[in-house]
Design an enzyme around this catalytic site. Structure first.
Site, PDB file in Angstrom:
ATOM      1  NE  ARG A  85      35.121  41.723  45.198  1.00  0.00           N
ATOM      2  CZ  ARG A  85      35.205  41.855  46.426  1.00  0.00           C
ATOM      3  NH1 ARG A  85      36.106  41.845  46.967  1.00  0.00           N
ATOM      4  NH2 ARG A  85      33.539  41.550  46.076  1.00  0.00           N
ATOM      5  CD  GLN A 144      34.739  38.327  42.897  1.00  0.00           C
ATOM      6  OE1 GLN A 144      34.514  37.046  42.136  1.00  0.00           O
ATOM      7  NE2 GLN A 144      34.159  39.131  41.947  1.00  0.00           N
ATOM      8  CG  ASP A 162      28.054  45.079  41.827  1.00  0.00           C
ATOM      9  OD1 ASP A 162      27.494  43.802  42.358  1.00  0.00           O
ATOM     10  OD2 ASP A 162      29.321  45.452  42.423  1.00  0.00           O
TER      11      ASP A 162
HETATM   12  C1  LIG Z   1      29.108  44.993  48.682  1.00  0.00           C
HETATM   13  S1  LIG Z   1      29.028  44.979  47.028  1.00  0.00           S
HETATM   14  C2  LIG Z   1      29.757  43.710  46.781  1.00  0.00           C
HETATM   15  C3  LIG Z   1      29.456  42.864  45.584  1.00  0.00           C
HETATM   16  O1  LIG Z   1      30.317  43.182  44.237  1.00  0.00           O
HETATM   17  C4  LIG Z   1      30.686  43.107  43.585  1.00  0.00           C
HETATM   18  O2  LIG Z   1      31.549  43.565  42.692  1.00  0.00           O
HETATM   19  P1  LIG Z   1      33.127  43.234  42.196  1.00  0.00           P
HETATM   20  O3  LIG Z   1      33.555  41.812  43.160  1.00  0.00           O
HETATM   21  O4  LIG Z   1      33.174  42.336  40.456  1.00  0.00           O
HETATM   22  O5  LIG Z   1      33.701  44.496  42.487  1.00  0.00           O
HETATM   23  C5  LIG Z   1      29.675  41.360  43.812  1.00  0.00           C
HETATM   24  O6  LIG Z   1      29.290  41.958  42.856  1.00  0.00           O
HETATM   25  C6  LIG Z   1      29.274  42.018  45.624  1.00  0.00           C
HETATM   26  O7  LIG Z   1      27.480  41.277  46.196  1.00  0.00           O
END
Ligand SMILES: CSC[C@H]1O[C@H](OP(=O)(O)O)[C@H](O)[C@@H]1O
Length: 365
Positions: free
Chosen positions: A53, A203, A243
């Site tokens: 992710r 996260q 993102d």
């Molecule tokens: C370095 S980009 C990280 C960015 O991605 C995460 O989303 P997800 O965990 O749903 O893939 C989150 O928005 C972070 O800021």
């Protein structure tokens, strides 16, 4: 970065087995599990299920998925089919589309017999570029932290707040928002990080795992604590990832980022976004109106996963049985609330002019 003293990237090509290996993030921070990604469906599942992710990591993973597809069948039809299958996995992070387009555009002109090798080399290049981009973001962000440190009493830590995980495991290495944090710590600057838990997937626990592994002082806080901390002067700087950022500087990031930006503006706290250029969507201007926001499964909201008493990992339901839930996974922070964008080419205003000054060749395209 390092896990128990051993350096890892968040994905790597196993040359012995000729297969991509990933860290399956679904089990972190409680269990460190490495797994191969061997079929195209495996690649799609890895992205959809968030085994991998983070916008840059999703892009790098997709590039290796295209390499596998070309090894299986290098025809034009399969090139397009793999593009479609991988692009359908998650809608918001523009890095996915960016990596898939870069691969398809590079492979289409080649003879089919040459595509598999070229695709793998391009995937390696995309992964290596991500590492270097993030390292440079760290260098530019470090200077911001230095300036804040210089205004504080000697030895008093610079207190940063971050949301979600834009760490080394959200990228191939270094992270985006965490790269300045790592480099400031390694440069000997005293820092402390408030880590937003980041419901519903938490996260923030990944960020806490990363920072703890690197010996960086931090505290895990509820998503709702950030405004209070800022009101009481306990936050010197907010730094987050993204993102998808529009050509005008609107920033799409994990749900809750917008609320942190509002609290930061209300309390005069600088709000920075670490922005690798592959995360800029030059085709959109109005983030709220144009960026697709992923709606994920309600179960991520009604249930929480964690370490169980018996050493296992499991989820418990926190809502009454039968209660429904909405689960928008991202929100958009208008550029007017962003103090600056920290890119690999330097720091700029969150505006069309700011981004055009750093990326004139892209803004003009
Ligand atoms: C370095 S980009 C990280 C960015 O991605 C995460 O989303 P997800 O965990 O749903 O893939 C989150 O928005 C972070 O800021």
């Amino acid at each position: 970065m390092k896990v128990n003293g051993t350096h890892y990237r968040s994905l790597w090509w196993d040359r012995g087995e000729q297969v991509l290996k990933i860290i399956d993030q679904r089990w972190l921070p409680h269990d460190f599990r490495v797994q191969p990604v061997a079929t195209l469906q495996d690649f799609c599942d890895a992205i959809t299920q968030m085994r991998v992710r983070g916008a840059p990591l999703i892009g790098a993973t997709a590039a290796y998925g295209m390499a596998l597809a070309m090894r299986l069948d290098p025809s034009d039809a399969h090139l397009d089919a793999a593009w479609e299958q991988l692009n359908a996995t998650r809608p918001t992070a523009i890095n996915l589309r960016w990596a898939l387009d870069r691969c398809r555009n590079a492979l289409r002109p080649l003879a089919s017999r040459d595509r598999a090798a070229a695709a793998l080399e391009l995937a390696h290049a995309i992964a290596d570029e991500d590492v270097e981009i993030n390292r440079r973001i760290g260098e530019h962000g470090l200077e911001i932290i230095r300036e804040i440190a210089a205004r504080k009493p000697t030895g008093e830590p610079v207190r940063l707040l971050t949301h979600c995980n834009a760490g080394w495991i959200a990228t191939v290495d270094w992270g985006t928002a965490t790269s300045p944090i790592y480099q400031a710590h390694d440069a000997g600057l005293p820092i402390h990080v408030w880590v937003d838990e980041t419901r519903p997937r938490n996260q923030g626990a990944l960020t806490a795992w990363e920072l703890g592994s690197h010996g960086i002082p931090h505290a895990y806080v509820t998503d709702n604590a950030g405004g209070h901390l800022m009101q009481h002067g306990l936050v010197d700087m907010v730094i987050v990832g993204t993102d998808r950022t529009t050509r005008t500087g609107d920033v799409c990031n994990k749900i809750g980022t917008y609320l942190k930006a509002l609290a930061a503006r209300d309390n005069g706290v600088p709000f920075y976004v670490a922005l690798p250029s592959p995360t800029i969507d030059w085709t959109v201007s109005d983030g709220v109106a144009e960026i697709p926001i992923e709606e994920r499964d309600a179960g991520e909201v009604t249930h929480v996963q964690g370490a169980l008493g018996d050493g296992g990992i499991g989820a418990v339901r926190v809502t009454p049985d039968g209660t429904g839930a909405a689960n928008p996974a991202f929100d958009v922070t208008p550029g007017r609330l962003v103090t600056g964008l920290i890119t690999e080419r330097g720091v700029c205003a969150a505006s069309a002019e700011g981004l055009a000054a750093l990326f004139p060749e892209r803004a003009a395209a």
